[in-house]
Design an enzyme around this catalytic site. Structure first.
Site, mmCIF file in Angstrom:
data_model
loop_
_atom_site.group_PDB
_atom_site.id
_atom_site.type_symbol
_atom_site.label_atom_id
_atom_site.label_comp_id
_atom_site.label_asym_id
_atom_site.label_seq_id
_atom_site.Cartn_x
_atom_site.Cartn_y
_atom_site.Cartn_z
ATOM 1 N N HIS A 1 0.781 -1.230 0.000
ATOM 2 C CA HIS A 1 0.000 0.000 0.000
ATOM 3 C C HIS A 1 0.820 1.291 0.000
ATOM 4 O O HIS A 1 0.316 2.343 -0.406
ATOM 5 C CB HIS A 1 -0.927 0.021 1.227
ATOM 6 C CG HIS A 1 -2.196 0.782 1.013
ATOM 7 N ND1 HIS A 1 -2.279 1.924 0.260
ATOM 8 C CD2 HIS A 1 -3.453 0.558 1.472
ATOM 9 C CE1 HIS A 1 -3.522 2.373 0.253
ATOM 10 N NE2 HIS A 1 -4.255 1.569 0.980
ATOM 11 N N TYR B 1 -14.646 5.908 8.625
ATOM 12 C CA TYR B 1 -13.639 6.341 7.651
ATOM 13 C C TYR B 1 -14.090 5.923 6.258
ATOM 14 O O TYR B 1 -14.319 4.751 5.996
ATOM 15 C CB TYR B 1 -12.304 5.673 7.994
ATOM 16 C CG TYR B 1 -11.114 6.064 7.148
ATOM 17 C CD1 TYR B 1 -10.061 6.786 7.694
ATOM 18 C CD2 TYR B 1 -10.996 5.673 5.815
ATOM 19 C CE1 TYR B 1 -8.946 7.129 6.943
ATOM 20 C CE2 TYR B 1 -9.892 6.015 5.050
ATOM 21 C CZ TYR B 1 -8.874 6.739 5.623
ATOM 22 O OH TYR B 1 -7.774 7.076 4.865
#
Length: 763
Positions: free
Chosen positions: A463, A588
């Protein structure tokens, strides 16, 4: 399989009669072709650098400006000091060229800055799709396109024209923060937070904000470098499950059952994508076919690996790599991707994969589970790498893995969506992609291509180097290349499969085989591998994943409700969580900030007062206006996040500055420690024109997913596919008594249906 020995360019022997020099013409030919390929690549990069450097200028524009200037003004340009060695006519020409070039550069600079100014206006985002005002239409269609130049833009043409990410005012961020936590706190707690916020805004924020504004003037993006370093590279926890994510194959299309053949077409297609990326032939991503988005994250897609360190990891990127690394049954192989000065064809790559699959040799001591070091904690991996893998053949083999274009695992298991057992088959498939056996993926590579025994595939991506939409763009293009485009329209000789499942084409008679990597791993290192494997295995066993192919309705019906599909889904998630826990939580949702140079992500805090009001009211038969009010609020929050007016990246940077200055802010300390118990992300379908799901409904991908962020929370990824399908990937930890992915999935399904019932539309 015997190891393939690379040919040497020359051999010589010394005898009483002299030196006998033996040249290998084939080896010299390969050296020549390799060098030719390298220089071609350098020239293309140099050319693209020039073209991007002068964009939105162009060669025709330069000729027009130069000719126009010289035709009108050059005759008056005379330098007396040059008359001794340059004729009057030559002076006029040289002077005209110099001044004309300067004028062209000035025009480019002006156009670029005007374009940057125009792209800083985001008023068009607040208008309903398909109902733009005359002001937006003129701005989009006329002005932006005029200042974008006449030259067809390449992937990175707009980079220098993109505006910098603005630093929000502290007052605005504090106001938005208090608004975001209002539905989560009791009155007493909210009053306390108001006091903390006011204290921070008055006593700490001015000094911290000054440093941030200074950085924003100096750096291209005031967030991205710190975000990469402190959120990703400085984390000492395992990146497997906690950071890496996965992407799935088609759900219903199975082009071939042959593992080597599927790998052959896949690897060839991905290498073609890399070729287009190197040549900047990939079109830039444009919103509404006009507004450019930042393309900087594409730079490290290939030839990149995360390297562990004691305090912080680093990203190692090499400019070129001519091989891939392949793992199968505990053995590592280096497979060259070029021969005879060209990229290997799919059937030739299949031939190499077949050789690996046929290899009956046993793993060397410590080799089979070596990659478990990349799955465990970072510090032990850094220590093991420095102590045991930095010299000799271990160093050479590690370089072959870390400097490969990407990593391939030929997995011995079979994974696939089973219509007779969809829940369990998709769970196994997702968990295999997310963590596998914890030692059969090199989790530090930019991405791992996993090809299963029955021909199904998937990706596991690291990531830190980029966000999911970047790898998603590769995967969409790859699926399209592998199946739709080449099978139906393009040259059927190169891609596609024969009737018996092999890649089309013929094997290469003289192609050198894969190179088996050699390791010498001492017992001390093997103990460290076992310890990392134990940590990773415990983490993998604790993750539960549930995938829902929601087929009751999709975005087509949601749009009839005059509601944004993403807002509809986010509100459904809030309703599902409330039914699951009886309360709301900090939520989120990832939003990208690629409207700005080097932008990455921002957080949309999607649990709003309006959403909570709807959730509480739906039990009593809420009116649709509450849902639409909540949806409009969510869209507003999303637009603010995309346009640099979010909350969390600003707070994150203020917190970092406070640490550098050794200022202890109670407000920042509390805010940055709040857990995200519901972490969500939409996997955007960025190239919908490639997949005609009306004509080809079988071209359905399940998207991808990630692990839970909080130990007692959920991770939810979703992809809106076509008009009638939404796929949800739900993850949580088995060890938490608070969460159950299957239970939460049922709540999501019911919430979606209950919300649609408010509009009384037939399914």
């Amino acid at each position: 399989m015997a190891e393939a020995h690379q040919a040497v360019a020359f051999q010589f022997t010394v005898s009483p009669d002299g030196i006998d020099l033996q040249l290998s013409h084939e080896a010299l030919r390969q050296v020549y072709l390799s060098g030719l390929h390298s220089w071609k690549k350098r020239f293309i990069r140099f050319r693209n650098g020039i073209m991007n450097g002068v964009y939105p200028g162009s060669a025709p524009g330069f000729v027009v400006v130069l000719a126009g200037y010289m035709g009108r003004f050059a005759c008056s340009f005379v330098s007396p000091g040059c008359s001794n060695y340059m004729s009057l006519e030559t002076q006029r020409r040289v002077g005209g060229i110099l001044v004309g070039t300067g004028l062209w550069v000035a025009i480019i600079y002006t156009m670029r800055n005007v374009l940057k100014f125009l792209l800083s206006w985001h008023g068009w985002m607040s208008e309903r799709h398909g109902a733009a005002t005359w002001k937006s239409r003129v701005w989009l269609v006329r002005i932006i396109r005029i200042f974008s130049g006449i030259q067809t833009p390449t992937l990175c043409s707009f980079q220098t024209s993109l505006p910098n990410l603005p630093v929000p005012s502290v007052k605005d961020t504090m106001t938005r923060y208090l608004e975001s936590v209002r539905p989560l706190l009791e009155e007493k707690e909210y009053k306390r937070m108001e006091v903390l916020t006011l204290d921070f805004q008055k006593n700490y924020a001015p000094k911290l904000q000054w440093y941030l504004r200074l950085k924003s003037l100096w750096a291209t993006n005031y967030v991205s470098d710190w975000w990469e370093e402190y959120i990703y590279l400085r984390s000492r926890n395992p990146i497997m499950v906690n950071s890496n994510y996965y992407v799935m194959d088609f759900l219903y299309v199975f082009p071939t059952q042959r593992q080597a053949a599927r790998a052959g077409n896949a690897i060839h297609s991905i290498m073609l994508y890399r070729k287009k990326l190197d040549r900047a032939e990939i079109k830039p991503f444009l919103l509404q076919n006009t507004i450019p988005m930042c393309s900087s994250q594409y730079e490290r897609m290939f030839n990149t690996s995360r390297v562990p360190g004691i305090d912080s990891d680093t990203l190692q990127h090499v400019s070129n790599s001519r091989h891939i690394a392949v793992y199968h049954r505990g053995r590592y192989f280096k497979v060259g991707m070029f021969y005879d000065g060209r990229l290997l064809l799919p059937r030739e790559i299949e031939q190499q994969m077949e050789r690996i699959l046929a290899d009956t040799s046993e793993p060397q001591p410590g080799e089979e589970k070596l990659a478990a070091l990349t799955a465990g904690d970072r510090v032990p991996w850094a220590c093991a790498r420095d102590a045991y893998l930095r010299l000799g053949k271990n160093r050479q083999s590690l370089d072959a893995v870390e400097k490969a274009a990407f990593f391939v695992t030929l997995d011995d298991t079979e994974q696939r969506h089973d219509p007779n057992n969809p829940v369990e088959s998709l769970r196994r498939y997702a968990k295999s992609l997310l963590h596998g056996n914890c030692y059969d993926r090199w989790f530090d590579k930019s991405f791992n291509l996993i090809v299963y025994k029955n021909g199904t595939m998937g990706l596991n991506a690291e990531h830190s180097w980029a966000d999911a939409p970047i790898i998603g763009h590769l995967w969409e293009a790859f699926l399209w290349l592998c199946f739709f485009f080449h099978v139906l329209f393009m040259d059927p000789v190169k891609l596609g499969y024969t009737s018996d499942g092999h890649c089309k084409g013929q094997p290469h008679r003289s192609l050198p085989g894969p190179q088996r990597l050699q390791w010498s791993i001492p017992s001390e290192c093997q103990s460290m591998i076992d310890n990392s494997l134990a940590v990773a295995q415990a983490l993998a066993d604790d993750v539960d994943i549930h995938i829902i192919p929601f087929e009751d309705f999709g975005k087509g019906l949601i749009k009839k409700c005059k509601t944004s599909p993403d807002a509809f889904i986010q509100i459904a998630l809030q309703l599902a969580y409330f039914r699951d826990k009886g309360k709301f939580c900090l939520t989120y949702e990832a939003s990208m900030t690629r409207l700005f140079r080097e932008g990455r992500t921002e957080t949309v805090r999607s649990c709003t007062m309006e959403t909570c009001a709807f959730v509480r009211a739906i039990r009593e038969g809420a009116f649709t206006n509450l849902l639409q009010t909540a949806a409009k609020k969510h869209q507003q929050m999303y637009r603010m996040a995309m346009t640099g007016k979010g909350i969390d990246r600003h707070l994150f940077c203020l917190y970092l500055v406070s640490k550098y200055l050794q200022l202890d802010s109670p407000f920042l300390k509390e805010v940055l420690s709040e857990p995200w118990r519901l972490s969500t992300s939409q996997t955007p379908l960025q190239q919908p024109e490639l997949f005609d799901l009306v004509r080809h409904p079988e071209l359905v991908s399940s998207g991808g997913g990630f692990g839970p962020v909080a130990d007692d929370g959920y991770g939810v990824a979703y992809i809106i596919v076509g008009e009638n399908l939404i796929n949800f990937h739900i993850s949580c930890k088995r060890s938490s008594p608070e969460t159950d992915s299957h239970r939460f999935g049922n709540h999501i399904r019911q919430a979606m249906l209950d919300m649609l019932d408010l509009f009384q539309l037939p399914l």
